[in-house]
Design a protein around this motif. Structure first.
Motif, PDB file in Angstrom:
ATOM      1  N   GLN A 356       0.809  -1.219   0.000  1.00 31.15           N
ATOM      2  CA  GLN A 356       0.000   0.000   0.000  1.00 31.15           C
ATOM      3  C   GLN A 356       0.846   1.274   0.000  1.00 31.15           C
ATOM      4  O   GLN A 356       0.391   2.313  -0.468  1.00 31.15           O
ATOM      5  CB  GLN A 356      -0.939   0.010   1.216  1.00 31.15           C
ATOM      6  CG  GLN A 356      -2.047  -1.025   1.162  1.00 31.15           C
ATOM      7  CD  GLN A 356      -3.063  -0.854   2.284  1.00 31.15           C
ATOM      8  OE1 GLN A 356      -3.035   0.127   3.026  1.00 31.15           O
ATOM      9  NE2 GLN A 356      -3.961  -1.816   2.409  1.00 31.15           N
ATOM     10  N   THR A 357       2.059   1.205   0.521  1.00 31.79           N
ATOM     11  CA  THR A 357       2.918   2.400   0.618  1.00 31.79           C
ATOM     12  C   THR A 357       3.851   2.530  -0.584  1.00 31.79           C
ATOM     13  O   THR A 357       4.115   3.640  -1.058  1.00 31.79           O
ATOM     14  CB  THR A 357       3.756   2.356   1.914  1.00 31.79           C
ATOM     15  OG1 THR A 357       2.914   2.038   3.011  1.00 31.79           O
ATOM     16  CG2 THR A 357       4.429   3.689   2.175  1.00 31.79           C
ATOM     17  N   ARG A 358       4.320   1.417  -1.077  1.00 39.63           N
ATOM     18  CA  ARG A 358       5.295   1.410  -2.167  1.00 39.63           C
ATOM     19  C   ARG A 358       4.841   2.157  -3.427  1.00 39.63           C
ATOM     20  O   ARG A 358       5.670   2.719  -4.152  1.00 39.63           O
ATOM     21  CB  ARG A 358       5.659  -0.036  -2.505  1.00 39.63           C
ATOM     22  CG  ARG A 358       6.844  -0.169  -3.434  1.00 39.63           C
ATOM     23  CD  ARG A 358       7.115  -1.618  -3.805  1.00 39.63           C
ATOM     24  NE  ARG A 358       8.170  -1.704  -4.804  1.00 39.63           N
ATOM     25  CZ  ARG A 358       9.418  -1.968  -4.543  1.00 39.63           C
ATOM     26  NH1 ARG A 358       9.793  -2.173  -3.296  1.00 39.63           N
ATOM     27  NH2 ARG A 358      10.311  -2.037  -5.508  1.00 39.63           N
ATOM     28  N   PRO A 359       3.524   2.197  -3.755  1.00 35.52           N
ATOM     29  CA  PRO A 359       3.120   2.933  -4.963  1.00 35.52           C
ATOM     30  C   PRO A 359       3.545   4.398  -4.986  1.00 35.52           C
ATOM     31  O   PRO A 359       3.545   5.015  -6.054  1.00 35.52           O
ATOM     32  CB  PRO A 359       1.589   2.809  -4.936  1.00 35.52           C
ATOM     33  CG  PRO A 359       1.336   1.507  -4.255  1.00 35.52           C
ATOM     34  CD  PRO A 359       2.393   1.427  -3.194  1.00 35.52           C
ATOM     35  N   ALA A 360       3.923   4.959  -3.842  1.00 31.13           N
ATOM     36  CA  ALA A 360       4.427   6.335  -3.833  1.00 31.13           C
ATOM     37  C   ALA A 360       5.640   6.480  -4.743  1.00 31.13           C
ATOM     38  O   ALA A 360       5.857   7.541  -5.350  1.00 31.13           O
ATOM     39  CB  ALA A 360       4.791   6.747  -2.402  1.00 31.13           C
ATOM     40  N   LEU A 361       6.434   5.427  -4.860  1.00 30.96           N
ATOM     41  CA  LEU A 361       7.630   5.481  -5.714  1.00 30.96           C
ATOM     42  C   LEU A 361       7.245   5.688  -7.170  1.00 30.96           C
ATOM     43  O   LEU A 361       7.929   6.404  -7.911  1.00 30.96           O
ATOM     44  CB  LEU A 361       8.432   4.184  -5.553  1.00 30.96           C
ATOM     45  CG  LEU A 361       8.966   3.892  -4.143  1.00 30.96           C
ATOM     46  CD1 LEU A 361       9.529   2.480  -4.066  1.00 30.96           C
ATOM     47  CD2 LEU A 361      10.021   4.917  -3.739  1.00 30.96           C
ATOM     48  N   ASP A 362       6.150   5.053  -7.594  1.00 28.50           N
ATOM     49  CA  ASP A 362       5.698   5.212  -8.980  1.00 28.50           C
ATOM     50  C   ASP A 362       5.034   6.569  -9.184  1.00 28.50           C
ATOM     51  O   ASP A 362       5.179   7.179 -10.250  1.00 28.50           O
ATOM     52  CB  ASP A 362       4.724   4.090  -9.346  1.00 28.50           C
ATOM     53  CG  ASP A 362       5.383   2.720  -9.290  1.00 28.50           C
ATOM     54  OD1 ASP A 362       6.577   2.618  -9.643  1.00 28.50           O
ATOM     55  OD2 ASP A 362       4.717   1.752  -8.888  1.00 28.50           O
ATOM     56  N   LEU A 363       4.291   7.032  -8.168  1.00 25.41           N
ATOM     57  CA  LEU A 363       3.638   8.329  -8.297  1.00 25.41           C
ATOM     58  C   LEU A 363       4.650   9.456  -8.434  1.00 25.41           C
ATOM     59  O   LEU A 363       4.414  10.429  -9.155  1.00 25.41           O
ATOM     60  CB  LEU A 363       2.742   8.583  -7.078  1.00 25.41           C
ATOM     61  CG  LEU A 363       1.497   7.701  -6.942  1.00 25.41           C
ATOM     62  CD1 LEU A 363       0.788   7.980  -5.619  1.00 25.41           C
ATOM     63  CD2 LEU A 363       0.539   7.940  -8.103  1.00 25.41           C
ATOM     64  N   CYS A 364       5.791   9.310  -7.751  1.00 21.25           N
ATOM     65  CA  CYS A 364       6.842  10.342  -7.819  1.00 21.25           C
ATOM     66  C   CYS A 364       7.743  10.063  -9.022  1.00 21.25           C
ATOM     67  O   CYS A 364       8.959   9.822  -8.890  1.00 21.25           O
ATOM     68  CB  CYS A 364       7.644  10.375  -6.525  1.00 21.25           C
ATOM     69  SG  CYS A 364       6.663  10.863  -5.101  1.00 21.25           S
ATOM     70  N   SER A 365       7.167  10.114 -10.199  1.00 23.92           N
ATOM     71  CA  SER A 365       7.892   9.743 -11.422  1.00 23.92           C
ATOM     72  C   SER A 365       8.939  10.773 -11.814  1.00 23.92           C
ATOM     73  O   SER A 365       9.804  10.493 -12.648  1.00 23.92           O
ATOM     74  CB  SER A 365       6.898   9.552 -12.565  1.00 23.92           C
ATOM     75  OG  SER A 365       6.106  10.724 -12.748  1.00 23.92           O
ATOM     76  N   GLY A 366       8.883  11.961 -11.218  1.00 28.65           N
ATOM     77  CA  GLY A 366       9.877  12.977 -11.535  1.00 28.65           C
ATOM     78  C   GLY A 366      11.204  12.769 -10.839  1.00 28.65           C
ATOM     79  O   GLY A 366      12.191  13.441 -11.164  1.00 28.65           O
ATOM     80  N   LEU A 367      11.247  11.843  -9.890  1.00 30.37           N
ATOM     81  CA  LEU A 367      12.500  11.558  -9.184  1.00 30.37           C
ATOM     82  C   LEU A 367      13.312  10.506  -9.924  1.00 30.37           C
ATOM     83  O   LEU A 367      12.760   9.493 -10.364  1.00 30.37           O
ATOM     84  CB  LEU A 367      12.199  11.047  -7.768  1.00 30.37           C
ATOM     85  CG  LEU A 367      11.783  12.074  -6.720  1.00 30.37           C
ATOM     86  CD1 LEU A 367      11.356  11.363  -5.437  1.00 30.37           C
ATOM     87  CD2 LEU A 367      12.916  13.050  -6.425  1.00 30.37           C
ATOM     88  N   PRO A 368      14.624  10.698 -10.045  1.00 30.35           N
ATOM     89  CA  PRO A 368      15.455   9.655 -10.649  1.00 30.35           C
ATOM     90  C   PRO A 368      15.538   8.437  -9.727  1.00 30.35           C
ATOM     91  O   PRO A 368      15.354   8.562  -8.506  1.00 30.35           O
ATOM     92  CB  PRO A 368      16.823  10.332 -10.786  1.00 30.35           C
ATOM     93  CG  PRO A 368      16.819  11.403  -9.766  1.00 30.35           C
ATOM     94  CD  PRO A 368      15.401  11.874  -9.650  1.00 30.35           C
ATOM     95  N   PRO A 369      15.772   7.248 -10.275  1.00 33.83           N
ATOM     96  CA  PRO A 369      15.816   6.027  -9.459  1.00 33.83           C
ATOM     97  C   PRO A 369      16.769   6.106  -8.281  1.00 33.83           C
ATOM     98  O   PRO A 369      16.494   5.536  -7.218  1.00 33.83           O
ATOM     99  CB  PRO A 369      16.266   4.952 -10.467  1.00 33.83           C
ATOM    100  CG  PRO A 369      15.800   5.468 -11.791  1.00 33.83           C
ATOM    101  CD  PRO A 369      15.939   6.957 -11.708  1.00 33.83           C
ATOM    102  N   LYS A 370      17.879   6.828  -8.419  1.00 32.09           N
ATOM    103  CA  LYS A 370      18.857   6.891  -7.340  1.00 32.09           C
ATOM    104  C   LYS A 370      18.320   7.665  -6.126  1.00 32.09           C
ATOM    105  O   LYS A 370      18.895   7.579  -5.039  1.00 32.09           O
ATOM    106  CB  LYS A 370      20.164   7.526  -7.833  1.00 32.09           C
ATOM    107  CG  LYS A 370      20.040   8.994  -8.211  1.00 32.09           C
ATOM    108  CD  LYS A 370      21.382   9.557  -8.659  1.00 32.09           C
ATOM    109  CE  LYS A 370      21.258  11.043  -9.001  1.00 32.09           C
ATOM    110  NZ  LYS A 370      22.574  11.610  -9.418  1.00 32.09           N
ATOM    111  N   MET A 371      17.217   8.406  -6.312  1.00 36.35           N
ATOM    112  CA  MET A 371      16.643   9.169  -5.202  1.00 36.35           C
ATOM    113  C   MET A 371      15.424   8.472  -4.603  1.00 36.35           C
ATOM    114  O   MET A 371      14.710   9.043  -3.779  1.00 36.35           O
ATOM    115  CB  MET A 371      16.249  10.575  -5.670  1.00 36.35           C
ATOM    116  CG  MET A 371      17.426  11.447  -6.056  1.00 36.35           C
ATOM    117  SD  MET A 371      16.936  13.126  -6.551  1.00 36.35           S
ATOM    118  CE  MET A 371      16.370  13.817  -4.999  1.00 36.35           C
TER     119      MET A 371
END
Length: 409
Positions: A356-371
């Motif tokens: 339920q929390t991990r989808p935040a990573l996809d929503l923040c698509s403007g961040l590079p993977p290293k961040m």
């Protein structure tokens, strides 16, 4: 609408019996009455009296009471300071009284029934390597009606104001329900190109997208229409409280919900308390008291905040669907480009299940993977992701390394 009054009347009606139980317990524990502590019957009577008194008592808000922390071989004094006050929240600062330069962490506690003091262990852990600021939410029944409403969008506004107050070098940590407003607040600051955008954001065990893996909480939220919640669990505060006539989701209803999710465990814990008191084993009894003094201390939540959270987070999934708005402004997590993101989930979390929390990573698509980084802690439930041994030994080091990496960046 009279449920609140009936609840208070029941508590008042039990007062004479509670006083009798307290007197019995005191008599049985009196050193001038040796039969009380030295015989099994005396200890049983004292244990029964204490159990009755505790199960009918109201537990007030505890203090954080963090006096010292252990740094190396030394006990260092901790200072608690009130930094800022709003009608529904107090911003507190905790720091170790020692000369050092450490990152600032804003711990955004939930407004979900329990007081921020539930995070005492979290603050103690963070103080090892950080100065800690905590949102200490105020019980809605103590806020006069003239102070106005407080809803989910107001919560977001508070978080934005606190971030601006602390400056761009702060690291934000949201646990459970605040993960949604924290992500919204940081996204809005990013879209506004606000210079106070935090260096990092950590979201722990929260319903960013509550559609992943159903729990008792999500099942209840989607099973009933919003009008059912409005008509069933929302009540007016009686006239003899400062917040008289404010509509709230009462703390005692929330507590009933908390307890009903694990009835057998709570009954078992109280039976263990009785057995330990009869045996004269004080250590586990003391730990039981400490835990339940905190767990049974609850606060009222404003009706508008509770209903908006149910509707927009658990029923419509506005943030995950890209339809969340704040005062008419569309919230775009993709606008975040300079605030690093860490998500933390617990394998056994039955409140905000893993996923339920991990989808935040996809929503923040403007961040590079290293961040962006995700951490799944094996063998912990909801409470264990921010308190206890695995929090201190496994999760806290991950959080600290993440903060330090982005502090240097």
């Amino acid at each position: 609408m009279l449920l609140y009054h009936i609840h208070d009347w029941q508590h008042a009606a039990l007062a004479p019996f509670r006083m009798a139980a307290e007197a019995t317990h005191a008599a049985m524990r009196n050193p001038f009455f040796p039969a009380g502590k030295s015989t099994r019957m005396g200890r049983s009577i004292a244990a029964g009296a204490e159990l009755f008194e505790r199960t009918t008592r109201r537990f007030g808000k505890p203090a954080f009471n963090i006096r010292t922390i252990r740094l190396g071989r030394n006990d260092i004094k901790v200072t608690e300071e009130l930094i800022h006050t709003k009608p529904f929240c107090r911003l507190l600062k905790f720091r170790a009284d020692i000369e050092r330069k450490v990152p600032k962490v804003l711990l955004v506690a939930p407004m979900s029934g329990h007081h921020a003091t539930l995070f005492r262990g979290t603050v103690e852990g963070l103080l090892q390597q950080h100065d800690v600021y905590v949102t200490d939410w105020i019980d809605a029944k103590m806020v006069p009606l003239y102070q106005g409403k407080f809803d989910l969008e107001d919560y977001i506004s508070y978080v934005m104001e606190f971030i601006r107050l602390l400056g761009p070098d702060v690291h934000v940590l949201g646990v459970c329900q605040p993960t949604v407003p924290v992500l919204c607040a940081v996204a809005l600051l990013a879209e506004m190109k606000d210079p106070a955008q935090p260096r990092s954001m950590t979201l722990m065990g929260g319903p960013i997208d509550a559609r992943f893996i159903k729990t008792a909480v999500t099942e209840l939220a989607v099973k009933r229409p919003i009008e059912w919640f409005r008509n069933t669990v929302i009540h007016a505060i009686p006239f003899y409280y400062p917040g008289a006539h404010r509509l709230v989701y009462p703390g005692f209803i929330q507590l009933h919900g908390f307890m009903s999710m694990n009835v057998e465990r709570h009954v078992g814990e109280h039976m263990k308390l009785f057995e330990n008191l009869v045996k004269g084993d004080e250590d586990p009894a003391t730990k039981h008291r400490q835990f339940y003094d905190e767990y049974l201390s609850v606060m009222d939540v404003t009706a508008e905040f509770y209903l908006q959270t149910i509707e927009r987070v658990f029923q419509h999934h506005d943030l995950a669907n890209g339809t969340f708005t704040w005062h008419g402004q569309h919230v775009k997590p993709a606008a975040i480009t300079q605030t690093a993101l860490l998500t933390v989930e617990g394998e056994l979390d039955d409140i905000s299940a893993p996923g339920q929390t991990r989808p935040a990573l996809d929503l923040c698509s403007g961040l590079p993977p290293k961040m962006k980084k995700a951490h799944l802690q094996i063998g912990v439930g909801h409470y264990g992701i921010f308190n206890g041994r695995k929090w201190r030994e496994n999760i806290l080091p991950v959080f600290h390394d993440f903060v330090m990496e982005n502090e240097r960046a």
